[in-house]
Write an enzyme that holds these catalytic residues in place. Structure first.
Site, PDB file in Angstrom:
ATOM      1  CE  LYS A  22      46.222  39.404  34.512  1.00 44.05           C
ATOM      2  NZ  LYS A  22      44.757  39.423  34.603  1.00 44.05           N
ATOM      3  CG  ASN A  23      44.754  38.967  38.622  1.00 42.20           C
ATOM      4  OD1 ASN A  23      44.679  39.445  37.491  1.00 42.20           O
ATOM      5  ND2 ASN A  23      44.710  37.665  38.849  1.00 42.20           N
ATOM      6  CB  CYS A 117      35.649  34.599  29.066  1.00 42.61           C
ATOM      7  SG  CYS A 117      37.298  34.406  29.658  1.00 42.61           S
ATOM      8  NE  ARG A 122      37.000  34.697  33.923  1.00 42.52           N
ATOM      9  CZ  ARG A 122      38.232  35.183  33.933  1.00 42.52           C
ATOM     10  NH1 ARG A 122      38.941  35.176  32.849  1.00 42.52           N
ATOM     11  NH2 ARG A 122      38.736  35.690  35.030  1.00 42.52           N
ATOM     12  CG  ASP A 306      45.395  33.096  37.403  1.00 41.62           C
ATOM     13  OD1 ASP A 306      44.539  32.603  36.642  1.00 41.62           O
ATOM     14  OD2 ASP A 306      45.257  34.207  37.942  1.00 41.62           O
ATOM     15  NE  ARG A 398      44.257  39.735  29.033  1.00 42.54           N
ATOM     16  CZ  ARG A 398      43.676  38.768  29.740  1.00 42.54           C
ATOM     17  NH1 ARG A 398      43.416  37.610  29.186  1.00 42.54           N
ATOM     18  NH2 ARG A 398      43.342  38.953  30.996  1.00 42.54           N
TER      19      ARG A 398
HETATM   20  C1  UD1 Z   1      40.234  36.525  39.136  1.00 34.57           C
HETATM   21  C2  UD1 Z   1      41.537  36.766  38.424  1.00 34.57           C
HETATM   22  C3  UD1 Z   1      41.927  35.546  37.576  1.00 34.57           C
HETATM   23  C4  UD1 Z   1      41.929  34.288  38.435  1.00 34.57           C
HETATM   24  C5  UD1 Z   1      40.594  34.152  39.169  1.00 34.57           C
HETATM   25  C6  UD1 Z   1      40.578  32.982  40.140  1.00 34.57           C
HETATM   26  C7  UD1 Z   1      41.537  39.141  38.035  1.00 34.57           C
HETATM   27  C8  UD1 Z   1      41.513  40.235  37.048  1.00 34.57           C
HETATM   28  N1  UD1 Z   1      41.424  37.908  37.563  1.00 34.57           N
HETATM   29  O1  UD1 Z   1      39.219  36.391  38.137  1.00 34.57           O
HETATM   30  O2  UD1 Z   1      43.233  35.769  37.061  1.00 34.57           O
HETATM   31  O3  UD1 Z   1      42.106  33.171  37.609  1.00 34.57           O
HETATM   32  O4  UD1 Z   1      40.329  35.349  39.928  1.00 34.57           O
HETATM   33  O5  UD1 Z   1      41.620  33.084  41.025  1.00 34.57           O
HETATM   34  O6  UD1 Z   1      41.689  39.358  39.211  1.00 34.57           O
HETATM   35  N2  UD1 Z   1      31.834  32.909  39.018  1.00 34.57           N
HETATM   36  C9  UD1 Z   1      30.459  32.792  38.870  1.00 34.57           C
HETATM   37  N3  UD1 Z   1      29.694  33.898  39.119  1.00 34.57           N
HETATM   38  C10 UD1 Z   1      30.231  35.093  39.507  1.00 34.57           C
HETATM   39  C11 UD1 Z   1      31.634  35.199  39.654  1.00 34.57           C
HETATM   40  C12 UD1 Z   1      32.419  34.083  39.402  1.00 34.57           C
HETATM   41  O7  UD1 Z   1      29.935  31.748  38.522  1.00 34.57           O
HETATM   42  O8  UD1 Z   1      29.485  36.061  39.725  1.00 34.57           O
HETATM   43  C13 UD1 Z   1      32.683  31.749  38.709  1.00 34.57           C
HETATM   44  C14 UD1 Z   1      33.546  32.008  37.481  1.00 34.57           C
HETATM   45  O9  UD1 Z   1      32.840  31.699  36.292  1.00 34.57           O
HETATM   46  C15 UD1 Z   1      34.705  31.080  37.734  1.00 34.57           C
HETATM   47  C16 UD1 Z   1      34.859  31.104  39.269  1.00 34.57           C
HETATM   48  O10 UD1 Z   1      33.601  31.566  39.763  1.00 34.57           O
HETATM   49  O11 UD1 Z   1      34.371  29.783  37.320  1.00 34.57           O
HETATM   50  C17 UD1 Z   1      35.985  31.992  39.768  1.00 34.57           C
HETATM   51  O12 UD1 Z   1      35.771  33.306  39.378  1.00 34.57           O
HETATM   52  P1  UD1 Z   1      36.365  34.556  40.163  1.00 34.57           P
HETATM   53  O13 UD1 Z   1      37.047  34.116  41.427  1.00 34.57           O
HETATM   54  O14 UD1 Z   1      35.301  35.573  40.267  1.00 34.57           O
HETATM   55  O15 UD1 Z   1      37.481  35.040  39.156  1.00 34.57           O
HETATM   56  P2  UD1 Z   1      37.682  36.470  38.532  1.00 34.57           P
HETATM   57  O16 UD1 Z   1      37.500  37.503  39.595  1.00 34.57           O
HETATM   58  O17 UD1 Z   1      36.916  36.575  37.277  1.00 34.57           O
END
Ligand code: UD1
Length: 426
Positions: A22-23, A117, A122, A306, A398
């Site tokens: 999915k990701n 979320c 996030r 995950d 999802r």
């Molecule tokens: C992706 C995956 C999700 C997985 C996660 C971590 C997808 C669609 N989803 O989510 O399934 O659980 O990686 O492996 O690929 N953060 C900030 N600021 C930012 C970006 C992130 O503070 O600009 C924080 C987030 O709130 C979270 C952490 O960093 O606490 C990890 O986020 P991130 O690695 O970006 O996850 P996603 O890309 O949202």
């Protein structure tokens, strides 16, 4: 309302094949915007998040031909819009993955700010800070992020404060046509990032270092469409391995690279789970009672957030006490409250969960708190005494294709049912 009902106590074994990640699929779909023309993606999972990303692309002007259940032919030649509305971003936060591709193709994008979320705040501040370093200007008005590139995208060095998956992907995509070279330091190393870099390189990009903390992107001209096979879903695979580990097995899972579950499989072995790795899959079985093992979630190659709820389901039944530490999302323990209704003994203290193993779980009415927690409640139901009814299963759908059907194939007594709303847990 739709629910999944599981009757516990039936042996679980056999073979199950997992689909594309999915990701990865969601980001590959977004990346097709960058190569005007017809890109074919194979091994795409048929799940609701992919349907939402399809809607996002269509809104932008793409056409999508669903050739068979897992093959999408995406024509992005007539994409002529750069705005992604809140109604789609609110459905799926990963819609923000179009930000990088739109900036690369049009030098501008309007993307709705993702709201709160259920697994934490996030934020997308790291995406914004990184893109600003490449010359992108941001204005936030009326809940939308307006991104423009007054002087084009200019290669630069960006150090991420946290190895964010989404920020790494957006930066990698936005900088493909940049003037000069972009370096992303402390980049996320997830296999899905490698898959995205591979497809972009097949399209003509010059990206090196994906899968390491230092990614280098040399700006190039036009990209061309390709045919690309989505990498196997390590999290779906891990979920079915837990079914084998919790309910006996052996469960043989095919369609993914077990190296993508390196630390997960090591933790399972430490719990006493039998594991056999193959080139394209893995088998898991349980011999005796599981042992308690501490787990902390971290970006790849650390233990994935995950797979945290699935581990919590196993450890709830283990011999002893352990601590699960959630370092990636600040509020990802909602599953604990639900499995407690089935008799698990879990205490939450900040971002730590103290899990004391119990002898058995009892079937109950529970609700999916989020995607992975929902699937884990079904796994717990496989070994609980009596019937477990899991509601809010849209979360599960999802990210898991034919989840009920695949579990049935392993011998589970599980069914999807529509029940009157007054019998369900909202
Ligand atoms: C992706 C995956 C999700 C997985 C996660 C971590 C997808 C669609 N989803 O989510 O399934 O659980 O990686 O492996 O690929 N953060 C900030 N600021 C930012 C970006 C992130 O503070 O600009 C924080 C987030 O709130 C979270 C952490 O960093 O606490 C990890 O986020 P991130 O690695 O970006 O996850 P996603 O890309 O949202």
């Amino acid at each position: 309302m739709d629910v999944i009902k599981v009757e516990g106590g039936h042996p679980i074994s056999g073979e199950v094949h997992v689909g594309g990640a999915k990701n990865s699929a969601l980001k590959l779909m977004a990346a097709t915007i960058m190569a005007p023309g017809v890109t074919t993606l194979t091994n795409v999972p048929n799940i609701s998040d992919v349907h939402v990303m399809g809607k996002v692309l269509k809104r932008l002007g793409a056409t999508i031909d669903v050739v068979d259940e897992h093959t999408l032919v995406i024509d992005t030649s007539s994409v002529d819009k750069w705005e992604t509305p809140y109604e789609l971003v609110a459905k799926m936060r990963a819609s923000t993955a179009v930000l990088g591709p739109l900036l690369a193709r049009f030098g501008r994008a309007v993307v709705a700010m993702p709201g709160g979320c259920n697994i934490g705040a996030r934020k997308i501040d790291l995406h914004i800070l990184g893109l600003e370093a490449l010359g992108v200007d941001f204005q936030v008005t009326h809940g939308n992020i307006h991104a423009t590139t007054p002087n084009g995208i200019i290669g630069n060095s960006v150090t991420l404060e946290f190895a964010s998956v989404g920020a790494t992907e957006n930066l990698m995509m936005a900088s493909v046509h940049a003037k000069g070279t972009t370096v992303i330091d402390n980049a996320a190393r997830e296999p899905e990032i490698v898959d995205l870099a591979n497809m972009l390189n097949e399209m003509g990009a010059k990206i090196s270092g994906a899968g390491t903390p230092l990614i280098e992107i040399e700006g190039v001209g036009e990209l061309h469409p390709v045919k690309h096979h989505v990498v196997g879903d390590r999290i779906e695979a891990g979920t079915f391995l837990v079914a084998g580990a919790i309910a006996g097995g052996p469960v043989h899972v095919t369609g993914f690279d077990p190296n993508h579950l390196g630390l997960v499989l090591k933790k399972f072995e430490a719990m006493g789970v039998g594991i056999e790795r193959e080139e394209d899959g893995c088998t898991a079985w349980r011999e005796g009672r599981l042992h308690s093992v501490d787990i902390q979630t971290l970006p790849f190659p650390g233990y994935p957030t995950d797979m945290q709820a699935q581990a919590m389901a196993m450890l709830s039944l283990a011999d002893g006490q352990c601590i699960i530490t959630e370092n990636v999302f600040e509020n990802r323990f909602m599953f604990a409250g639900e499995i407690a209704r089935m008799g698990a003994d879990i205490r939450i203290e900040g971002h730590h969960a103290i899990v004391r193993g119990v002898e058995g779980l009892s079937g109950a009415q529970v609700k999916s708190p989020e995607l992975r927690g929902g699937a884990s409640l079904v796994l717990a139901g496989l070994v609980a005494d009596g019937e477990t009814t899991v509601s809010n299963i849209f979360h599960i759908e999802r990210g898991y294709e034919h989840f009920v059907h695949k579990l049935e194939g392993l011998g589970a007594h599980v069914r999807r049912e529509t029940i009157p709303d007054d019998e369900s847990v909202e």
